[in-house]
Scaffold this motif. Sequence first.
Motif, PDB file in Angstrom:
ATOM      1  N   GLY A  64       0.825  -1.207   0.000  1.00  0.00           N
ATOM      2  CA  GLY A  64       0.000   0.000   0.000  1.00  0.00           C
ATOM      3  C   GLY A  64       0.851   1.246   0.000  1.00  0.00           C
ATOM      4  O   GLY A  64       2.024   1.213  -0.356  1.00  0.00           O
ATOM      5  N   ASN A  65       0.265   2.346   0.435  1.00  0.00           N
ATOM      6  CA  ASN A  65       0.950   3.638   0.387  1.00  0.00           C
ATOM      7  C   ASN A  65       1.888   3.825   1.577  1.00  0.00           C
ATOM      8  O   ASN A  65       1.790   3.138   2.584  1.00  0.00           O
ATOM      9  CB  ASN A  65      -0.077   4.768   0.369  1.00  0.00           C
ATOM     10  N   GLN A  84      -3.645  -2.261   0.932  1.00  0.00           N
ATOM     11  CA  GLN A  84      -2.731  -3.239   1.540  1.00  0.00           C
ATOM     12  C   GLN A  84      -3.471  -4.562   1.717  1.00  0.00           C
ATOM     13  O   GLN A  84      -4.556  -4.615   2.292  1.00  0.00           O
ATOM     14  CB  GLN A  84      -2.245  -2.749   2.903  1.00  0.00           C
ATOM     15  N   ASN A  85      -2.897  -5.619   1.177  1.00  0.00           N
ATOM     16  CA  ASN A  85      -3.489  -6.952   1.375  1.00  0.00           C
ATOM     17  C   ASN A  85      -2.461  -8.002   0.956  1.00  0.00           C
ATOM     18  O   ASN A  85      -1.519  -7.709   0.227  1.00  0.00           O
ATOM     19  CB  ASN A  85      -4.791  -7.096   0.574  1.00  0.00           C
ATOM     20  N   ALA A 220       0.898  10.994   2.705  1.00  0.00           N
ATOM     21  CA  ALA A 220       2.006  10.697   1.797  1.00  0.00           C
ATOM     22  C   ALA A 220       1.492  10.550   0.360  1.00  0.00           C
ATOM     23  O   ALA A 220       2.159  10.910  -0.595  1.00  0.00           O
ATOM     24  CB  ALA A 220       2.717   9.416   2.242  1.00  0.00           C
ATOM     25  N   ASN A 221       0.277  10.045   0.225  1.00  0.00           N
ATOM     26  CA  ASN A 221      -0.342   9.872  -1.086  1.00  0.00           C
ATOM     27  C   ASN A 221      -0.969  11.178  -1.597  1.00  0.00           C
ATOM     28  O   ASN A 221      -1.626  11.185  -2.633  1.00  0.00           O
ATOM     29  CB  ASN A 221      -1.424   8.775  -0.976  1.00  0.00           C
TER      30      ASN A 221
ATOM     31  N   SER B 225       0.462   0.791   9.078  1.00  0.00           N
ATOM     32  CA  SER B 225       1.383  -0.301   8.712  1.00  0.00           C
ATOM     33  C   SER B 225       2.800   0.193   8.464  1.00  0.00           C
ATOM     34  O   SER B 225       3.011   1.293   7.972  1.00  0.00           O
ATOM     35  CB  SER B 225       0.894  -0.986   7.440  1.00  0.00           C
ATOM     36  N   CYS B 226       3.763  -0.644   8.803  1.00  0.00           N
ATOM     37  CA  CYS B 226       5.158  -0.346   8.488  1.00  0.00           C
ATOM     38  C   CYS B 226       5.830  -1.622   7.990  1.00  0.00           C
ATOM     39  O   CYS B 226       5.316  -2.726   8.173  1.00  0.00           O
ATOM     40  CB  CYS B 226       5.884   0.192   9.715  1.00  0.00           C
ATOM     41  N   ARG B 227       6.966  -1.432   7.344  1.00  0.00           N
ATOM     42  CA  ARG B 227       7.733  -2.589   6.874  1.00  0.00           C
ATOM     43  C   ARG B 227       8.725  -2.996   7.961  1.00  0.00           C
ATOM     44  O   ARG B 227       9.344  -2.139   8.595  1.00  0.00           O
ATOM     45  CB  ARG B 227       8.505  -2.234   5.604  1.00  0.00           C
ATOM     46  N   THR B 228       8.878  -4.294   8.160  1.00  0.00           N
ATOM     47  CA  THR B 228       9.910  -4.777   9.074  1.00  0.00           C
ATOM     48  C   THR B 228      10.640  -5.931   8.401  1.00  0.00           C
ATOM     49  O   THR B 228      10.206  -6.423   7.354  1.00  0.00           O
ATOM     50  CB  THR B 228       9.322  -5.292  10.415  1.00  0.00           C
TER      51      THR B 228
END
Lengths: 314, 250
Positions: A64-65, A84-85, A220-221, B225-228
Amino acid sequence: MEVKRNDTAERCDTSVVLCGIMLDNPVIAASGTFGYGYEFSQIYDINVLGTFSFKGTTLYPRFGNEQPRIAECPAGMLNAVGLQNPGVDAVISRELPLMAKYFHKSAMANVCGFSIEEYVAVAEKLDLEEQVGWIELNISCPNVHGGGAAFGLDPKMAAEVTSAVRRAVKKPLIVKLSPAAADIAAVAAAVEAAGADAVSLINTLPGMRIDLRRRRPLLANEKGGLSGPAIFPIALRMVYDVYKTVSIPIIGMGGVSTAEDVIEMMLAGATAVQVGTANLVNPTACLDIINSLPSVMTKYKINKLSDIIGGAHL
Amino acid sequence: MNKTFTIIKNEKIARATYEMKLLGDVSDITRPGQFVAIKLDGYFLRRPISVCDIYDCSGDGSGVLTLIYKNIGGGTEFMSTLRPGVELDLLTGLGNGYDTKKSGPYPLLIGGGCGVSPLYLLARRLIAEGKHVAVILGFGTAEEVFYEDKFREIGAFVTVTTADGSHGTRGFVTDALPAAGSYTYTYSCGPEPMLRAVYKAAATSGEYSFEERMACGFGVCMGCSCRTVTGYKRICKDGPVLEKEEILWK
């Protein structure tokens, strides 16, 4: 915390039929605000719902963003999550088997894509899943560039993707419409002609906020989708307009937060109603609405909820 | 998790910094580092605020919840005007919280600004488990300092830093690291630039608490959500505490 359903007013008939499937009540938790139902199942028995539409699914996993994705507004919020998925294969192998443990009704599968081929591929796979009762084709997500929203803005493109998916799936096909279309009733008519069994509306409205300190868009988008009570009157008007144009069932949504809102939506022409953003602020929003429906029906002298669908039209 | 609390105290304890104490059911708050989400009249989304401390006074779950928040305008400005007796709707027990079992005998706790708040319950729990707790509390200036004495009272070894040198050690929290002695684990909470600096400077493994804009606070909207290293995580549900080894900086 276990919350019990209030089963007192059994004399009120809240059931509705959506594309041949009976719902105990018209309350459907909306896609993107309910995950796969798991977090809510820890708070209350989500089998009290009419059903729920699980998180929009694309062919491949999507993060996702970037952050931030959320901004607050008076009477609502903006989101730019960006679909997001985990992708359709992970949804089928991981999420649906888990969901079967706590949700025993047919669920609605919200299908997203960036091309007609992707919509078809995702819908075909989810159509084969026993737990899926309906396919909800999301041609209206405003938060992905070059994504599904473009299909929802134009009647011709909306009809094209609808008929392609129609040919690929056996289950009832609901098309989720965008309020950003110049004429949402024209898009509704086009997808009806292309074989949609129902339409759901509205998705979020495009909006934005600007960070005063940074003098830059807050999200952010840059832009996001506005939801919450702020959009209820717009959604209601669009349901009312679409009801005049199509003969397939309408699922009304947009800022629905109370049993009274549900009844207004149904009077405008909705057969069922989705509750979205309200779930994010009040985790028991759907349960509270379902529990208060009988008393609100009694107050307005409604014995059978399905009798009032479109009742506001002359 | 949806509970009604009554404000019993709401006072300024440092520059723009308020301590709110509330009475209610604290039974869902199981670990330090968790947060609550407060519904405020006139504000659509709930405000996520770290749990600073809880006291379960009755055994039936009811107790005192302490929150520390900074008035940054809007919702928190409104919060600062609320008087004792006012009832608030809270979602409690949100987030994963810190794991005290990983600390070893000499944990080092590093907090900056309002990030000091969740370290208080963490320190209390670690000390109750017989660990020797050192804390480094970082602030901009002397008027912003809070809880220095409270950490000392419970038996933590306290170092305070201020960026302008008006109180304690001059500089950032990392400037106090060389004097912190040896430590077995690092727990941290504060603004992201501080977390980055601690991440680089700290000699041990540890747990870091992150902030993000949230809508729901309980893991359903994917807003935070964040990336880890171990995949996508929701700050509100899988966090706010991440292990050092799984952090991927933006």
